[in-house]
Design a protein around this motif. Structure first.
Motif, PDB file in Angstrom:
ATOM      1  N   PHE A 123       7.001  -1.654   3.648  1.00  0.00           N
ATOM      2  CA  PHE A 123       5.574  -2.088   3.846  1.00  0.00           C
ATOM      3  C   PHE A 123       4.641  -1.217   3.361  1.00  0.00           C
ATOM      4  O   PHE A 123       4.553  -0.146   4.138  1.00  0.00           O
ATOM      5  CB  PHE A 123       5.269  -2.656   4.949  1.00  0.00           C
ATOM      6  N   VAL A 124       3.942  -1.352   2.069  1.00  0.00           N
ATOM      7  CA  VAL A 124       3.414  -0.413   1.470  1.00  0.00           C
ATOM      8  C   VAL A 124       1.701  -0.810   1.594  1.00  0.00           C
ATOM      9  O   VAL A 124       1.559  -1.869   1.285  1.00  0.00           O
ATOM     10  CB  VAL A 124       3.690  -0.275  -0.038  1.00  0.00           C
ATOM     11  N   THR A 125       0.965   0.123   2.248  1.00  0.00           N
ATOM     12  CA  THR A 125      -0.422  -0.269   2.585  1.00  0.00           C
ATOM     13  C   THR A 125      -1.127   0.910   2.325  1.00  0.00           C
ATOM     14  O   THR A 125      -0.750   2.013   1.827  1.00  0.00           O
ATOM     15  CB  THR A 125      -0.528  -0.734   3.939  1.00  0.00           C
ATOM     16  N   ALA A 126      -2.475   0.776   2.259  1.00  0.00           N
ATOM     17  CA  ALA A 126      -3.563   1.607   2.110  1.00  0.00           C
ATOM     18  C   ALA A 126      -4.754   1.100   2.488  1.00  0.00           C
ATOM     19  O   ALA A 126      -4.960   0.049   2.649  1.00  0.00           O
ATOM     20  CB  ALA A 126      -3.626   2.233   0.575  1.00  0.00           C
ATOM     21  N   ASP A 180       2.295   4.440   4.082  1.00  0.00           N
ATOM     22  CA  ASP A 180       0.741   4.385   3.822  1.00  0.00           C
ATOM     23  C   ASP A 180       0.553   5.276   2.857  1.00  0.00           C
ATOM     24  O   ASP A 180       0.644   6.570   2.736  1.00  0.00           O
ATOM     25  CB  ASP A 180       0.168   4.751   5.342  1.00  0.00           C
ATOM     26  N   THR A 181      -0.050   4.750   1.823  1.00  0.00           N
ATOM     27  CA  THR A 181      -0.284   5.635   0.385  1.00  0.00           C
ATOM     28  C   THR A 181      -1.866   6.018   0.437  1.00  0.00           C
ATOM     29  O   THR A 181      -2.022   6.339  -0.500  1.00  0.00           O
ATOM     30  CB  THR A 181       0.043   4.738  -0.717  1.00  0.00           C
ATOM     31  N   THR A 182      -2.336   5.672   1.606  1.00  0.00           N
ATOM     32  CA  THR A 182      -4.015   6.205   1.544  1.00  0.00           C
ATOM     33  C   THR A 182      -4.154   7.768   1.038  1.00  0.00           C
ATOM     34  O   THR A 182      -4.895   8.014   0.140  1.00  0.00           O
ATOM     35  CB  THR A 182      -4.612   6.093   2.801  1.00  0.00           C
ATOM     36  N   SER A 183      -3.256   8.566   1.373  1.00  0.00           N
ATOM     37  CA  SER A 183      -3.515  10.078   1.046  1.00  0.00           C
ATOM     38  C   SER A 183      -2.263  10.459   0.268  1.00  0.00           C
ATOM     39  O   SER A 183      -1.921  11.608   0.402  1.00  0.00           O
ATOM     40  CB  SER A 183      -3.809  10.867   2.301  1.00  0.00           C
ATOM     41  N   MET A 184      -1.391   9.377  -0.250  1.00  0.00           N
ATOM     42  CA  MET A 184      -0.405   9.948  -0.875  1.00  0.00           C
ATOM     43  C   MET A 184      -0.404   9.716  -2.402  1.00  0.00           C
ATOM     44  O   MET A 184      -1.214   8.925  -3.008  1.00  0.00           O
ATOM     45  CB  MET A 184       0.782   8.910  -0.366  1.00  0.00           C
TER      46      MET A 184
END
Length: 202
Positions: A123-126, A180-184
């Motif tokens: 599950f990929v989110t941001a 969580d790709t917010t900071s990735m």
């Protein structure tokens, strides 16, 4: 031998980029299931009945250049709440997922509805703000005149529709791994996903 990777998440979280990179890394087939709904949405914009368009959908319809517009994205989100449209597209997706050689599917309900028995669920989110920034940058790079505040409003409105629809709402499967790709960076997300998939295939 089949091996299914299900990737879910909200718009502009990076799931499509991750899914394509994973399919390339492992040599699996890739299906952007959102394109199925976009193709139906495009058909509706052209004057078609959503259920009839979904039932007559052909794989070649997914290659149209017009499927990436904001208008089609909005239409796709609207037709996705129609149960008969979803039912018409489920068999297509499940057949793809079971193909020999492995498959990667990304969408909103892959791990929960389409492939509940998938070998790997991500599950990929941001954050909504980061996703709006990404969409704004993407559209601006294509020369599309747009407004960041308006895009953020659209992202939030789409999240609300997707998460609160009665049929197959956007939620993480209980056994999905959250990324969580917010900071990735995209490379960091891919490295994490490769580690997860490799462990499952061992």
């Amino acid at each position: 031998m089949s091996f299914t990777i299900a990737i879910d998440g909200p718009a502009a979280a990076g799931k499509g980029t991750l899914a394509q990179a994973l399919s390339a890394h492992f040599g699996f087939a890739y299906l952007d299931t959102g394109l199925l709904y976009r193709a139906v949405g495009a058909g509706v914009i052209a004057g078609g009945d959503p259920v009839a368009v979904a039932q007559a959908l052909d794989p070649s319809d997914l290659n149209a250049d017009t499927l990436r517009t904001q208008a089609v994205a909005e239409a796709a989100s609207r037709v996705a709440v129609i149960p008969d449209v979803r039912a018409a597209l489920v068999a297509f997706q499940r057949s793809f997922a079971r193909r020999d050689g492995g498959a990667v599917l990304d969408g909103r309900d892959i791990g929960t509805v389409i492939c509940p028995d998938a070998d790997v669920k991500l599950f990929v989110t941001a954050s909504a703000e980061i996703r709006a920034d990404r969409r704004f940058a993407e559209l601006t790079a294509k020369g599309v005149q747009t407004d960041l505040a308006a895009i953020l409003d659209e992202v939030r409105a789409r999240d609300d529709r997707d998460q609160n629809r009665a049929e197959a709402p956007l939620i993480a499967a209980a056994d999905a791994t959250l990324i969580d790709t917010t900071s990735m960076t995209a490379a960091e997300a891919l490295a994490q996903a490769i580690t997860i998939v490799t462990a499952k295939r061992a």
